[in-house]
Design an enzyme around this catalytic site. Structure first.
Site, mmCIF file in Angstrom:
data_model
loop_
_atom_site.group_PDB
_atom_site.id
_atom_site.type_symbol
_atom_site.label_atom_id
_atom_site.label_comp_id
_atom_site.label_asym_id
_atom_site.label_seq_id
_atom_site.Cartn_x
_atom_site.Cartn_y
_atom_site.Cartn_z
ATOM 1 N N THR A 6 0.862 -1.182 0.000
ATOM 2 C CA THR A 6 0.000 0.000 0.000
ATOM 3 C C THR A 6 0.899 1.232 0.000
ATOM 4 O O THR A 6 1.343 1.663 -1.051
ATOM 5 C CB THR A 6 -0.970 0.005 1.197
ATOM 6 O OG1 THR A 6 -0.242 -0.191 2.410
ATOM 7 C CG2 THR A 6 -2.011 -1.094 1.055
ATOM 8 N N THR A 50 -0.968 -1.228 8.679
ATOM 9 C CA THR A 50 -1.430 -2.634 8.580
ATOM 10 C C THR A 50 -0.265 -3.521 8.231
ATOM 11 O O THR A 50 0.506 -3.151 7.370
ATOM 12 C CB THR A 50 -2.516 -2.746 7.513
ATOM 13 O OG1 THR A 50 -3.629 -2.000 7.912
ATOM 14 C CG2 THR A 50 -2.920 -4.177 7.244
ATOM 15 N N GLU A 63 6.763 4.773 7.455
ATOM 16 C CA GLU A 63 6.335 6.048 6.884
ATOM 17 C C GLU A 63 7.094 7.195 7.538
ATOM 18 O O GLU A 63 7.073 7.366 8.750
ATOM 19 C CB GLU A 63 4.827 6.227 7.081
ATOM 20 C CG GLU A 63 4.012 5.273 6.235
ATOM 21 C CD GLU A 63 2.532 5.321 6.534
ATOM 22 O OE1 GLU A 63 1.776 4.737 5.752
ATOM 23 O OE2 GLU A 63 2.142 5.931 7.548
#
Length: 464
Positions: free
Chosen positions: A193, A233, A320
């Site tokens: 993702t 996730t 991130e």
């Protein structure tokens, strides 16, 4: 060990200015991350993999988002799932499937990225079931125990799957299956993702009872944010051609996950969709591992735990907004539980993580996190927390370039810190924070990253 890499500590020379998006292509992998993507592998016999584009996320026209992993024979299988109370439909479906089948007879794993199928009610469960049914049809149909396909999803919470797109393309995913490196890499890419690179590893190993047999293990994982597993996730699949009895699969996987995927954190959030699955098809032959007391079980447990830890570390390296890979090691603790709580608390502290990004040797933030880690409720008497004694606590920075550690706190007393030396250590991409509690002989390790400005940018723009 096949398809391995050695990430040497180095100073950061690249400012991350790229935009993260759903599913990563080879062209978009940052130069600094390409060293973590294998160019070849040694994959377990009897397994095939694929990754194709079906357009799960609106606007995705180029990046694969449906992954399919299959075995040519039934597998023993186990999985560890999120402990988030709002568990996604694929989590509920797959947990029930494994329970119903007694951890045996699994033929495949079907995964979509771009939509989590979480908090979607009965309709979401129906969609998860339809995914599995479509996969089963490609694998010869359901048997008497029902579906034989584990399903996973990752992406935005609260939206229904575009189920027709997925079900209508499972046949294409089956047609694209292959056993080569490019096939496994495509599969690993399709589950991404906000990841900036696909996370895939493989290796070979042997077992005491069959020293002449070469066994293989391959695994893929995804995750870059919402990572604080208590199985974030976070999805992971590990496949092996070693023969393992269904009855011992849950215990060997739980042991590995506790020391790997459950020992990492990016932002302290635990996802609705976390799943790590282990499949073993026995295609390589040899004696089946059926007892937790056997030498083969112990050997395989070590292999799986080390392999899982290496996979989990890739997630941290792709956190991130991360610019640093940080090991938090807590030693000399009265209990392993206390050591894990302290390590986890330090790893999750926004103040610690931002100080690391700013290259600020603010050890007070580390000590603060250590001090409250074992307080279970407001107002608890600090004297009840016997696992931490201020005058026995030591804190150091340990560089990963082989140079000497920098002591910050010794037996509860602050050291005069060489700020120039501290800055040198904090410039490194890899570093370690060492906390010695001085109350016992137990220890624990966590892996985390820093927080940069980019973390806010990524998550502020997540649904746009």
């Amino acid at each position: 060990m096949a398809a391995s890499f050695k990430a040497l500590p180095q100073q950061l020379t690249l400012t991350r200015s790229f935009a993260r998006c759903y599913s990563v292509s080879a062209e978009s992998i940052p130069a600094a991350k390409k060293k973590y993507v294998p160019t070849e592998g040694s994959y377990p016999q009897g397994f095939q993999a694929s990754g194709i584009l079906v357009g799960v996320k609106p606007g995705n026209k180029t990046k694969p988002d449906l992954a399919f992993l299959t075995s040519d024979r039934p597998c023993a299988a186990a999985a560890v799932f999120t402990k988030n109370k709002f568990q996604a439909a694929p989590v509920t479906f797959s947990r029930d499937l494994l329970k119903r089948r007694g951890n045996r007879g699994i033929r495949g794993v079907l995964i979509n990225s771009g939509c989590a199928n979480a908090v979607t009610g009965k309709g979401g469960l129906e969609d998860a079931s339809l995914m599995a049914k479509a996969a089963d049809e490609q694998l010869g149909g359901e048997d008497g125990a029902g579906s034989s396909t584990i399903v996973m999803s990752t992406g935005v919470i609260g939206q229904r799957l575009p189920i027709d797109k997925i079900v209508g393309n499972v046949g294409a995913a089956h047609g694209a299956l292959g056993s080569g490196h490019k096939d496994w890499l495509a599969c690993a890419t399709a589950i991404c993702t906000t990841d900036t690179f696909p996370k895939l590893m493989s290796r070979t190993f042997s077992l005491p009872s069959s020293p002449g047999v070469e066994y293989r293990m391959a695994g893929m994982t995804k995750g870059a944010g919402m990572i604080h597993p208590n199985m974030a996730t976070l999805l992971g699949v590990v496949a092996t051609d070693a023969p393992i009895a269904p009855g011992v699969m849950p215990s060997v996987l739980k042991h590995a996950v506790d020391r790997s995927f459950n020992s990492i954190t990016i932002d302290g959030d635990t996802s609705t969709n976390d799943t790590v699955a282990l499949l073993a098809n026995g295609a390589a032959g040899g004696q089946e591992i059926s007892s937790v007391d056997s030498p083969d079980y112990a050997a395989f447990q070590t292999v799986l735990s080390d392999f899982s830890a290496d996979l989990a570390k890739l997630i941290v390296r792709d956190g991130e907004g991360a610019t640093k890979f940080v090991t938090i090691r807590v030693v000399d603790s009265a209990s392993e539980e206390a050591a894990r709580k302290v390590a986890s608390t330090i790893a999750r502290s926004p103040l610690v993580k931002t100080a690391l990004y700013g290259r600020d040797a603010n050890w007070g933030r580390i000590l603060c996190a250590t001090g409250y880690a074992l307080i279970s409720e407001p107002g608890q008497d600090i004297n009840e927390v016997a696992s931490i004694v201020s005058e026995k606590t030591n804190v150091s920075f340990v560089p990963t370039d082989g140079s000497a550690e920098l002591k910050l706190l010794v037996n509860g007393e602050p050291e005069t810190v060489d700020e120039a030396r501290a800055s040198e250590i904090l410039e490194l991409e890899d570093l370690e924070i060492l906390v010695k509690l001085g109350t016992g002989d137990k220890q624990a390790t966590y892996w985390t990253c820093d927080y940069s400005h980019e973390y806010i940018t990524i998550n502020g723009d997540y649904r746009t």
